[in-house]
Design a protein around this motif. Structure first.
Motif, PDB file in Angstrom:
ATOM      1  N   TYR A  27       1.192  -1.006   0.126  1.00 26.41           N
ATOM      2  CA  TYR A  27      -0.172  -0.011  -0.126  1.00 26.41           C
ATOM      3  C   TYR A  27       1.228   1.448  -0.185  1.00 26.41           C
ATOM      4  N   LEU A  28       0.046   2.441  -0.420  1.00 24.20           N
ATOM      5  CA  LEU A  28       0.853   3.691  -0.500  1.00 24.20           C
ATOM      6  C   LEU A  28       0.725   3.915   1.241  1.00 24.20           C
ATOM      7  N   LYS A  29       1.972   4.461   1.967  1.00 22.83           N
ATOM      8  CA  LYS A  29       1.499   5.095   2.606  1.00 22.83           C
ATOM      9  C   LYS A  29       2.123   6.081   3.104  1.00 22.83           C
ATOM     10  N   ALA A  30       1.923   7.238   4.113  1.00 18.67           N
ATOM     11  CA  ALA A  30       2.225   8.538   4.153  1.00 18.67           C
ATOM     12  C   ALA A  30       3.513   8.314   5.053  1.00 18.67           C
ATOM     13  N   ASP A  31       4.648   9.408   4.421  1.00 16.64           N
ATOM     14  CA  ASP A  31       5.528   9.256   5.140  1.00 16.64           C
ATOM     15  C   ASP A  31       6.565  10.894   5.167  1.00 16.64           C
ATOM     16  N   GLU A  32       6.814  11.164   4.618  1.00 12.55           N
ATOM     17  CA  GLU A  32       7.840  12.530   4.699  1.00 12.55           C
ATOM     18  C   GLU A  32       7.008  13.377   4.617  1.00 12.55           C
ATOM     19  N   ILE A  33       7.374  14.434   5.891  1.00  8.22           N
ATOM     20  CA  ILE A  33       6.523  15.470   5.865  1.00  8.22           C
ATOM     21  C   ILE A  33       7.089  16.903   5.910  1.00  8.22           C
ATOM     22  N   ARG A  34       6.604  17.415   4.920  1.00  9.50           N
ATOM     23  CA  ARG A  34       7.026  19.041   4.413  1.00  9.50           C
ATOM     24  C   ARG A  34       6.468  20.105   5.310  1.00  9.50           C
ATOM     25  N   LEU A  35       6.503  21.209   5.504  1.00 11.52           N
ATOM     26  CA  LEU A  35       6.197  22.422   6.160  1.00 11.52           C
ATOM     27  C   LEU A  35       6.300  23.644   4.971  1.00 11.52           C
TER      28      LEU A  35
END
Length: 182
Positions: free
Chosen positions: A170-178
């Motif tokens: 599955y496509l998993k939420a990973d890196e977050i950028r602000l």
């Protein structure tokens, strides 16, 4: 490859993906207006192109809600994780007496309220994200979702962009950028 459906007012329902070899019902999905994006790109890294469908499910003042579906070469759905729980567990956004405080993992930013140019009585008690949501695929074939950070009915200060990775089918939420507005 194309998407067909039934139009009722400005809403398209009974959506179907039609290819030269088959068709797949997109049961439960709908689109407002004609905002349907259809793309074929390898998101999983297996050398096979997936079908990516982005639909607009809500629009209005301060609202742009988009949803995405991804299908493999056999037109079976690939689960795309909802990014909201991931954002809630790795970020915080709060209004203090003088600032908007935003934290992403260990990185913290404070924005002075007076720099926003918004009357203080128009500011939300707690900033929100998610009323403006859209998806994108970058040049490296990574799926991304962007959710705007809203501080008043028409006031936005930036957004969070979440990059997905394909893991465990599955496509998993990973890196977050602000990304802050200037």
């Amino acid at each position: 490859m194309k998407i067909v459906g039934t139009k009722q007012g400005n809403i398209f329902t009974s959506l179907k993906l039609v290819t030269s070899h088959s068709e797949k019902s997109l049961e439960g999905f709908h689109a407002i207006n004609r905002d349907i994006l259809l793309e074929s790109v390898d998101l999983t890294g297996d050398g096979q192109k997936e079908v990516v469908i982005e639909t607009t499910t809500g629009t209005g003042t301060g609202i742009q809600d988009k949803h995405i579906q991804v299908l493999n070469k056999d037109l079976a759905f690939i689960h795309v994780e909802d990014p909201t729980p991931h954002l809630l567990s790795h970020t915080s956004v709060a209004k203090t007496d003088h600032n908007i405080a935003i934290q992403v993992n260990d990185h913290k930013v404070e924005i002075p309220l007076e720099s926003l140019g918004i009357q203080e009585d128009h500011l939300f008690e707690k900033p929100v994200f998610g009323n403006i949501t859209y998806y994108d695929i970058d040049d490296n074939h990574h799926l991304k979702v962007t959710k705007a950070i809203q501080v008043s009915p028409a006031g936005f200060i930036g957004d969070f962009t979440v990059t997905y990775k394909f893991e465990n089918d599955y496509l998993k939420a990973d890196e977050i950028r602000l990304n802050l507005d200037e």
